[in-house]
Design a protein around this motif. Structure first.
Motif, PDB file in Angstrom:
ATOM      1  N   UNK A 136      12.807   8.299   6.408  1.00 38.23           N
ATOM      2  CA  UNK A 136      12.223   7.173   5.941  1.00 38.23           C
ATOM      3  C   UNK A 136      11.314   7.849   4.599  1.00 38.23           C
ATOM      4  N   UNK A 167       3.187   6.517  -5.446  1.00 41.04           N
ATOM      5  CA  UNK A 167       2.985   5.572  -4.421  1.00 41.04           C
ATOM      6  C   UNK A 167       3.578   6.495  -3.068  1.00 41.04           C
ATOM      7  N   UNK A 170       0.991   8.880  -1.997  1.00 36.37           N
ATOM      8  CA  UNK A 170       0.048   7.894  -1.155  1.00 36.37           C
ATOM      9  C   UNK A 170       0.174   7.967   0.448  1.00 36.37           C
ATOM     10  N   UNK A 171       1.529   7.363   0.439  1.00 27.78           N
ATOM     11  CA  UNK A 171       2.004   7.104   1.970  1.00 27.78           C
ATOM     12  C   UNK A 171       2.093   8.339   2.717  1.00 27.78           C
ATOM     13  N   UNK A 174      -1.763  10.079   3.274  1.00 34.38           N
ATOM     14  CA  UNK A 174      -2.812   9.475   3.326  1.00 34.38           C
ATOM     15  C   UNK A 174      -3.853  10.274   4.166  1.00 34.38           C
TER      16      UNK A 174
ATOM     17  N   UNK B 129      -5.002  -1.446  -2.738  1.00 31.86           N
ATOM     18  CA  UNK B 129      -5.826  -0.929  -3.547  1.00 31.86           C
ATOM     19  C   UNK B 129      -5.640  -1.729  -4.904  1.00 31.86           C
ATOM     20  N   UNK B 132      -2.595  -1.029  -7.377  1.00 29.20           N
ATOM     21  CA  UNK B 132      -1.158  -1.148  -6.943  1.00 29.20           C
ATOM     22  C   UNK B 132      -0.460  -1.787  -7.961  1.00 29.20           C
ATOM     23  N   UNK B 136       6.270  -2.598  -7.871  1.00 30.47           N
ATOM     24  CA  UNK B 136       6.497  -1.445  -7.380  1.00 30.47           C
ATOM     25  C   UNK B 136       6.152  -1.619  -5.802  1.00 30.47           C
ATOM     26  N   UNK B 139       9.072  -3.258  -4.116  1.00 27.97           N
ATOM     27  CA  UNK B 139      10.238  -2.548  -4.057  1.00 27.97           C
ATOM     28  C   UNK B 139      10.060  -1.475  -3.117  1.00 27.97           C
ATOM     29  N   UNK B 140       8.968  -0.980  -2.642  1.00 25.85           N
ATOM     30  CA  UNK B 140       8.665  -0.013  -1.371  1.00 25.85           C
ATOM     31  C   UNK B 140       9.082  -0.670  -0.155  1.00 25.85           C
ATOM     32  N   UNK B 163       8.226   0.667  10.534  1.00 24.36           N
ATOM     33  CA  UNK B 163       8.035   2.111  10.202  1.00 24.36           C
ATOM     34  C   UNK B 163       7.988   1.918   8.642  1.00 24.36           C
ATOM     35  N   UNK B 164       9.094   1.225   7.913  1.00 24.85           N
ATOM     36  CA  UNK B 164       8.704   0.763   6.520  1.00 24.85           C
ATOM     37  C   UNK B 164       7.637   0.304   6.044  1.00 24.85           C
ATOM     38  N   UNK B 167       4.637   2.888   6.422  1.00 29.64           N
ATOM     39  CA  UNK B 167       4.445   3.752   5.336  1.00 29.64           C
ATOM     40  C   UNK B 167       4.100   2.933   4.282  1.00 29.64           C
ATOM     41  N   UNK B 169       2.096   0.538   3.866  1.00 38.54           N
ATOM     42  CA  UNK B 169       0.893  -0.085   3.722  1.00 38.54           C
ATOM     43  C   UNK B 169      -0.011   1.258   3.621  1.00 38.54           C
ATOM     44  N   UNK B 170       0.318   2.332   4.133  1.00 38.69           N
ATOM     45  CA  UNK B 170      -0.414   3.749   3.762  1.00 38.69           C
ATOM     46  C   UNK B 170      -0.414   3.914   2.386  1.00 38.69           C
ATOM     47  N   UNK B 171       0.488   3.700   1.551  1.00 35.57           N
ATOM     48  CA  UNK B 171       0.523   3.833   0.242  1.00 35.57           C
ATOM     49  C   UNK B 171      -0.048   2.674  -0.666  1.00 35.57           C
ATOM     50  N   UNK B 172      -0.423   1.693   0.091  1.00 33.14           N
ATOM     51  CA  UNK B 172      -1.106   0.391  -0.482  1.00 33.14           C
ATOM     52  C   UNK B 172      -2.509   0.547  -0.578  1.00 33.14           C
ATOM     53  N   UNK B 173      -2.997   1.170   0.843  1.00 30.18           N
ATOM     54  CA  UNK B 173      -4.150   1.094   1.190  1.00 30.18           C
ATOM     55  C   UNK B 173      -5.078   2.212   1.249  1.00 30.18           C
ATOM     56  N   UNK B 174      -4.174   3.373   0.735  1.00 29.52           N
ATOM     57  CA  UNK B 174      -4.868   4.732   0.941  1.00 29.52           C
ATOM     58  C   UNK B 174      -6.252   4.728   0.848  1.00 29.52           C
TER      59      UNK B 174
END
Lengths: 174, 174
Positions: A136, A167, A170-171, A174, B129, B132, B136, B139-140, B163-164, B167, B169-174
């Motif tokens: 993934x 991005x 960051x995932x 984290x 965040x 962001x 993008x 697309x993630x 899982x997608x 991952x 959310x980990x990027x968006x909310x770091x």
């Protein structure tokens, strides 16, 4: 080999929709029967043409700086997709993958998996959160550019590539 | 309309590679000329057939729980891609998008942008965040499943969809 060279040239000149076995045969100076003796159709020829150019997948460098290493590979991927001539083969193989089950498996195993494995190998040395699924993780780096390229939803620039990496990192971290 | 219904039925039965204007005309009980009066080719017919099924994009629900709302939309997307019958139209439109510049713009503007905008609208209320980039971010969420579907590199399950989202959310909310 003349047939594969002819196929590559015609693909770059005219695009995949226009590519015919007749045209490849004429350019290569052989009969159509010669081509059909070895290949089932134009998709199979393009796949072999791609493999022949020595577009072999090299291991990603490991500079110790994960961001720098990923920026290098994602920028290169995005630049290739952004160039209509360079991406003609990818376009052709994607069309065939969507149309032809047998070829789809070959494209996946001969072209795509090696590229994805090279990125996975670099990710394995991290640093990444230990629970990250590496399949993934690779998709997070190459899925978005591929989607954007295929569906033409935005620019394909270095700046974009860097944003994809940031991005994803960051995932991952984290 | 009989022609669009015929196109949808044949697409589901035989796939896009096998779909011909002749077959659509025969199934709909009209002449080929009638079809060519209104459509340039099978890609344009499929696009109209898709729009006609009322596959209109609804706003995403906003339950206040971003993860739950994104899981719902990504699971639905992944389930549709995993079903060969449901994804036949997407497959057809993707092939045409890669082959035909004019149709590509229509697919992007009529099918894809509304879907992406609906997800962006939900992301706008966050929490994310602030830096962001929403294009993008979308697309993630949909690039990786699309890549996996197209290139057949892994299973398309609810577990994968979740899982997608995690991952992303980990990027968006770091």
């Amino acid at each position: 080999m003349a047939i594969l060279t002819a196929a590559r040239e015609l693909l770059a000149e005219a695009g995949y929709a226009e590519l015919t076995i007749e045209a490849i045969a004429a350019r290569a100076g052989v009969g159509k029967q010669t081509i059909y003796r070895w290949w089932r159709g134009k998709g199979a020829i393009i796949l072999d043409a791609l493999m022949e150019t020595g577009d072999n997948v090299e291991p990603l460098p490991d500079s110790g700086d994960l961001r720098a290493d990923l920026v290098a590979v994602v920028r290169a991927t995005v630049a290739e997709l952004a160039d209509p001539r360079l991406s003609a083969t990818t376009r052709a193989l994607t069309i065939e993958t969507l149309s032809n089950d047998e070829l789809a498996e070959q494209v996946r195993d001969r072209v795509l998996r090696p590229q994805m494995e090279a990125i996975k190998d670099r990710l394995r040395t991290g640093p990444l959160r230990p629970e990250i699924n590496l399949d993934q993780a690779v998709e997070l780096l190459i899925g978005p550019p591929y989607h954007r390229w295929m569906l033409r939803t935005g620019p394909l620039t270095d700046e974009y590539a860097d944003g994809v990496v940031d991005l994803a990192l960051a995932a991952f971290q984290k």
